[in-house]
Design an enzyme around this catalytic site. Structure first.
Site, short mmCIF file in Angstrom:
data_model
loop_
_atom_site.label_atom_id
_atom_site.label_comp_id
_atom_site.label_asym_id
_atom_site.label_seq_id
_atom_site.Cartn_x
_atom_site.Cartn_y
_atom_site.Cartn_z
N GLY A 46 0.83 -1.19 0.00
CA GLY A 46 0.00 0.00 0.00
C GLY A 46 0.86 1.24 0.00
O GLY A 46 2.02 1.20 0.45
N GLN A 51 2.73 9.97 1.41
CA GLN A 51 4.08 9.41 1.52
C GLN A 51 5.01 9.86 0.40
O GLN A 51 6.22 9.76 0.51
CB GLN A 51 4.02 7.88 1.53
CG GLN A 51 3.37 7.33 2.80
CD GLN A 51 3.26 5.81 2.72
OE1 GLN A 51 2.31 5.29 2.15
NE2 GLN A 51 4.25 5.11 3.25
N CYS A 91 5.84 -0.24 7.20
CA CYS A 91 5.48 0.96 6.46
C CYS A 91 6.68 1.40 5.63
O CYS A 91 7.80 1.42 6.13
CB CYS A 91 5.10 2.07 7.44
SG CYS A 91 4.66 3.62 6.65
N LEU A 92 6.44 1.74 4.36
CA LEU A 92 7.54 2.18 3.50
C LEU A 92 8.17 3.47 4.01
O LEU A 92 9.31 3.77 3.68
CB LEU A 92 7.05 2.37 2.06
CG LEU A 92 6.56 1.09 1.36
CD1 LEU A 92 6.02 1.41 -0.03
CD2 LEU A 92 7.68 0.05 1.27
N HIS A 133 -4.52 1.60 7.44
CA HIS A 133 -3.16 2.15 7.59
C HIS A 133 -2.95 3.33 6.62
O HIS A 133 -2.42 4.37 7.00
CB HIS A 133 -2.16 1.01 7.31
CG HIS A 133 -0.72 1.40 7.30
ND1 HIS A 133 0.21 0.86 8.18
CD2 HIS A 133 -0.02 2.24 6.49
CE1 HIS A 133 1.40 1.39 7.91
NE2 HIS A 133 1.30 2.22 6.89
N GLU A 134 -3.39 3.16 5.37
CA GLU A 134 -3.17 4.21 4.36
C GLU A 134 -4.06 5.43 4.60
O GLU A 134 -3.64 6.56 4.38
CB GLU A 134 -3.40 3.66 2.94
CG GLU A 134 -2.56 2.45 2.55
CD GLU A 134 -1.07 2.61 2.79
OE1 GLU A 134 -0.57 3.76 2.79
OE2 GLU A 134 -0.39 1.59 3.00
N HIS A 137 -2.45 7.64 6.97
CA HIS A 137 -1.44 8.52 6.34
C HIS A 137 -2.09 9.80 5.83
O HIS A 137 -1.53 10.89 5.97
CB HIS A 137 -0.78 7.81 5.14
CG HIS A 137 0.37 6.92 5.51
ND1 HIS A 137 1.49 7.37 6.17
CD2 HIS A 137 0.59 5.60 5.26
CE1 HIS A 137 2.34 6.36 6.33
NE2 HIS A 137 1.82 5.27 5.79
ZN ZN Z 1 2.63 3.38 5.78
#
Ligand code: ZN
Length: 171
Positions: A46, A51, A91-92, A133-134, A137
């Site tokens: 995701g 991000q 998480c990236l 989660h996204e 963000h």
């Molecule tokens: Zn993330």
């Protein structure tokens, strides 16, 4: 398509609250494809626009094992939540860290798809976790916010140290 640069914790830009998207056009679809390419290259499931420093309410996800089920959610809103699931989340934007986070196991989410059509989706398990989660963000929230202050500052210090070392190597 182009690969985008992913912001990393504790970059303050990750705390920006994203704005609603007014128009779904070709320019947005190109950006969606760039986000998908960036997500696949980073081996993520995701990615939120926040991000990559674009503060619009858009996320992409693909939780399939074949990586052939890309999904773009524009202006996503969670309508219903049900059940509890605890998974090890990564998480990236927080590379290398995996911590247990509690989320709703089932959600109903409403969004616009890449054609601008309104969709309601029932998501379970990993997909439900990923969407929650996204969407966090897009509201400037990170999964480390669910951890204790001690744990969060330990992760922040380690990432800052790694980044200083990387800078030292390239400069
Ligand atoms: Zn993330």
């Amino acid at each position: 398509m182009a690969k985008l640069k992913i912001l990393e914790f504790p970059d303050p830009r990750l705390r920006t609250k994203a704005a609603l998207i007014d128009v779904v056009d070709d320019q947005l679809r190109i950006f969606i494809d760039d986000m998908l390419e960036t997500m696949y290259e980073a081996s993520g499931i995701g990615l939120a626009a926040t991000q990559v420093d674009v503060h619009k309410r858009l996320l992409v996800t693909d939780v399939s094992s074949e990586k052939n089920e890309p999904l773009a959610l524009i202006n996503p809103v969670i309508l219903e939540k049900d059940g509890v699931i605890v998974t090890g989340e990564g998480c990236l934007s927080v590379p290398g860290y995996y911590e247990e986070v509690e989320r709703a196991e089932n959600i109903k989410v409403r969004f616009l798809d890449r054609e601008g059509d309104e969709v309601e989706l029932d998501a379970q398990g990993l997909l439900a976790v990923c969407i929650q989660h996204e969407i966090d963000h897009l509201d400037g929230k990170l999964f480390v916010d669910y951890l204790s202050e001690v744990k969060r500052s330990r992760i922040r210090k380690k990432l800052e140290k790694e980044r200083r070392q990387q800078t030292a190597v390239v400069s």
